[in-house]
Every structure is written in C-alpha cells, then in structure tokens.
Enzyme design. Structure first.
Site, PDB file in Angstrom:
ATOM      1  N   GLY A  15       0.888  -1.218  -0.064  1.00  0.00           N
ATOM      2  CA  GLY A  15      -0.027   0.123  -0.043  1.00  0.00           C
ATOM      3  C   GLY A  15       0.713   1.420  -0.013  1.00  0.00           C
ATOM      4  O   GLY A  15       0.161   2.307   0.559  1.00  0.00           O
ATOM      5  N   THR A  17       1.640   3.254  -2.594  1.00  0.00           N
ATOM      6  CA  THR A  17       0.991   4.251  -3.382  1.00  0.00           C
ATOM      7  C   THR A  17      -0.121   4.910  -2.802  1.00  0.00           C
ATOM      8  O   THR A  17      -0.346   6.252  -2.856  1.00  0.00           O
ATOM      9  CB  THR A  17       0.771   3.525  -4.818  1.00  0.00           C
ATOM     10  OG1 THR A  17       1.842   3.042  -5.331  1.00  0.00           O
ATOM     11  CG2 THR A  17       0.117   4.561  -5.680  1.00  0.00           C
ATOM     12  N   LYS A  33       7.693   9.864  -8.139  1.00  0.00           N
ATOM     13  CA  LYS A  33       8.281   8.318  -8.059  1.00  0.00           C
ATOM     14  C   LYS A  33       9.460   8.166  -8.883  1.00  0.00           C
ATOM     15  O   LYS A  33       9.337   8.300 -10.018  1.00  0.00           O
ATOM     16  CB  LYS A  33       7.197   7.323  -8.674  1.00  0.00           C
ATOM     17  CG  LYS A  33       7.744   5.983  -8.512  1.00  0.00           C
ATOM     18  CD  LYS A  33       6.692   5.014  -8.177  1.00  0.00           C
ATOM     19  CE  LYS A  33       7.378   3.591  -7.925  1.00  0.00           C
ATOM     20  NZ  LYS A  33       6.390   2.724  -7.067  1.00  0.00           N
ATOM     21  N   GLU A 100       8.082   8.412  -3.550  1.00  0.00           N
ATOM     22  CA  GLU A 100       7.531   6.990  -3.249  1.00  0.00           C
ATOM     23  C   GLU A 100       8.594   5.936  -3.881  1.00  0.00           C
ATOM     24  O   GLU A 100       9.040   6.226  -5.101  1.00  0.00           O
ATOM     25  CB  GLU A 100       6.281   6.871  -4.114  1.00  0.00           C
ATOM     26  CG  GLU A 100       5.880   5.280  -3.750  1.00  0.00           C
ATOM     27  CD  GLU A 100       4.495   4.970  -4.522  1.00  0.00           C
ATOM     28  OE1 GLU A 100       4.265   3.674  -4.683  1.00  0.00           O
ATOM     29  OE2 GLU A 100       4.039   5.912  -5.093  1.00  0.00           O
ATOM     30  N   GLY A 101       9.077   4.974  -2.954  1.00  0.00           N
ATOM     31  CA  GLY A 101      10.292   4.229  -3.535  1.00  0.00           C
ATOM     32  C   GLY A 101       9.627   2.979  -4.325  1.00  0.00           C
ATOM     33  O   GLY A 101       8.309   3.022  -4.619  1.00  0.00           O
ATOM     34  N   GLY A 103       9.194  -0.870  -3.953  1.00  0.00           N
ATOM     35  CA  GLY A 103       9.403  -2.017  -3.257  1.00  0.00           C
ATOM     36  C   GLY A 103      10.098  -1.616  -1.780  1.00  0.00           C
ATOM     37  O   GLY A 103       9.492  -0.537  -1.322  1.00  0.00           O
TER      38      GLY A 103
END
Length: 203
Positions: A15, A17, A33, A100-101, A103
């Site tokens: 979750g 994202t 991202k 946002e990374g 994984g």
C-alpha cells in the site's frame, strides 16, 4: 519551510502508493516516483494524479520508466539501460514533497546499488508503511533496523489496512518508532476515501 519524505514499505504490495496518495492530499504536497518499473499506462504517478483533489500538487516526472513489472535492476537490463542513483536528483519545488520508493529497502537498482543507497544519496526522512500479515512484525522490525544501522532519519510508521492491535503495539513498543497513523482498509480507493483517510495521519 517545506518537508520532503521518502515513503518505503516492508515489502511489495503493502500500500505504498495508497499511503503516498493520502500523504500527498493531506499535505497538498508534490509527488515524485523516481523509478517506475512496469505498468506505464497505469503508473503510480497517474494513480496519484487521479486520487488527489487539491489544486496545488505537482506530479513530477519519473527519472526512469521501465517497461517490465520486475525488480528495477532486471527491468532496466531488459530495456537496455542501467540505473544510477547518482543520476536521480530531487526535483526543484518550494512545496512539500512525497517521494515513493520501489518495493522495499533492499530492492536492487543495479548490480551494486539498492533502494537503500538511493535513500542515502537523497538524504531525506523516511516514512515506513507496514501492513498486518503473518510475518509482518519480522519484516517491519528488519526494515527499521536497517534504517537505524545506516543512520537514516525515520519520521515514523504508518500501518495500512486491516488493524491488528497486538502486532502494531509490539512493533511500536519494540522499535520505539513513532506511529504516524493507521489507515483503515478502504473497500473503494478514490478521491473521497483518500481525503478522508488523511484524518488518521498525524504529520
């Protein structure tokens, strides 16, 4: 003064994202991202764009757009390119920024660098997303220990999905990491539910 947060998770599919959308909407922040691996027609950047309601958020373009839904190092190899963390620079903005990374921390970006190395290079604070499942205590504590061992500043933890008070209490008590919130399971993820979920986050 604006803030930049890197959202990582204890694994894939927990979750990040959704949590990034909630944080972006709550803070009216920008979103970025750096590495999108696969699903380019329904990328995380496009999902965020469709889930935020405010008019302030800017979605910054990815540095790498990889065609295969695989680990970034393998997807990049298939696409005939090589990811270099030195080429990934935070976009210029005066606004708060949610990064946002891809994984978890130990996901490989090339033969020598991991997502962890990208975080080190960017020098940003980390928000860890956890989700309750059998094994999540281990995965969450391992993630936090790796961050601590690498002297990376942890802003806090967010639990996403169905609640498990015993698990959450143990992780918070053992790790001594602040819990920023618990986002309940959302049967429908849309602009309204994302906006509403922001009430569960303290940041």
């Amino acid at each position: 003064m604006s803030n930049t947060y890197f959202v990582t998770g204890i694994g894939t599919g927990i979750g990040k994202t959704t949590v990034s959308a909630v944080l972006t909407e709550k803070l009216n922040a920008d979103y970025w991202k750096p590495i999108q691996s696969g699903d380019l027609d329904i990328s995380d950047s496009l999902l965020i764009k469709n889930l935020v309601s405010n008019t302030k958020t800017v979605i910054h373009p990815e540095r790498y757009r990889l065609s295969q839904p695989l680990s970034p190092h393998l997807s990049a190899r298939i696409d005939g390119i090589e990811i270099s963390t030195a080429d990934i620079q935070i976009p210029q903005t005066d606004n708060d920024l949610i990064i946002e990374g891809a994984g978890g921390l130990m996901v490989p970006l090339n033969t020598e660098e991991l997502v962890l190395d990208l975080i080190k290079n960017l020098k940003v604070r980390i928000i860890v997303v956890s989700q309750n499942y059998l094994g999540s205590i281990n995965h969450t504590l391992l993630t936090l220990e790796v961050l601590k061992a690498n002297q990376i500043e942890i802003e806090g933890l967010i639990f996403n999905g169905a609640s498990n008070p015993e698990t959450e209490h143990y992780i918070e008590s053992f790790s001594k990491i602040k819990v920023l919130g618990r986002i309940p399971h959302m049967s429908v993820i849309d602009k309204e539910s994302v906006r509403e979920a922001g009430r569960h986050i303290t940041l």
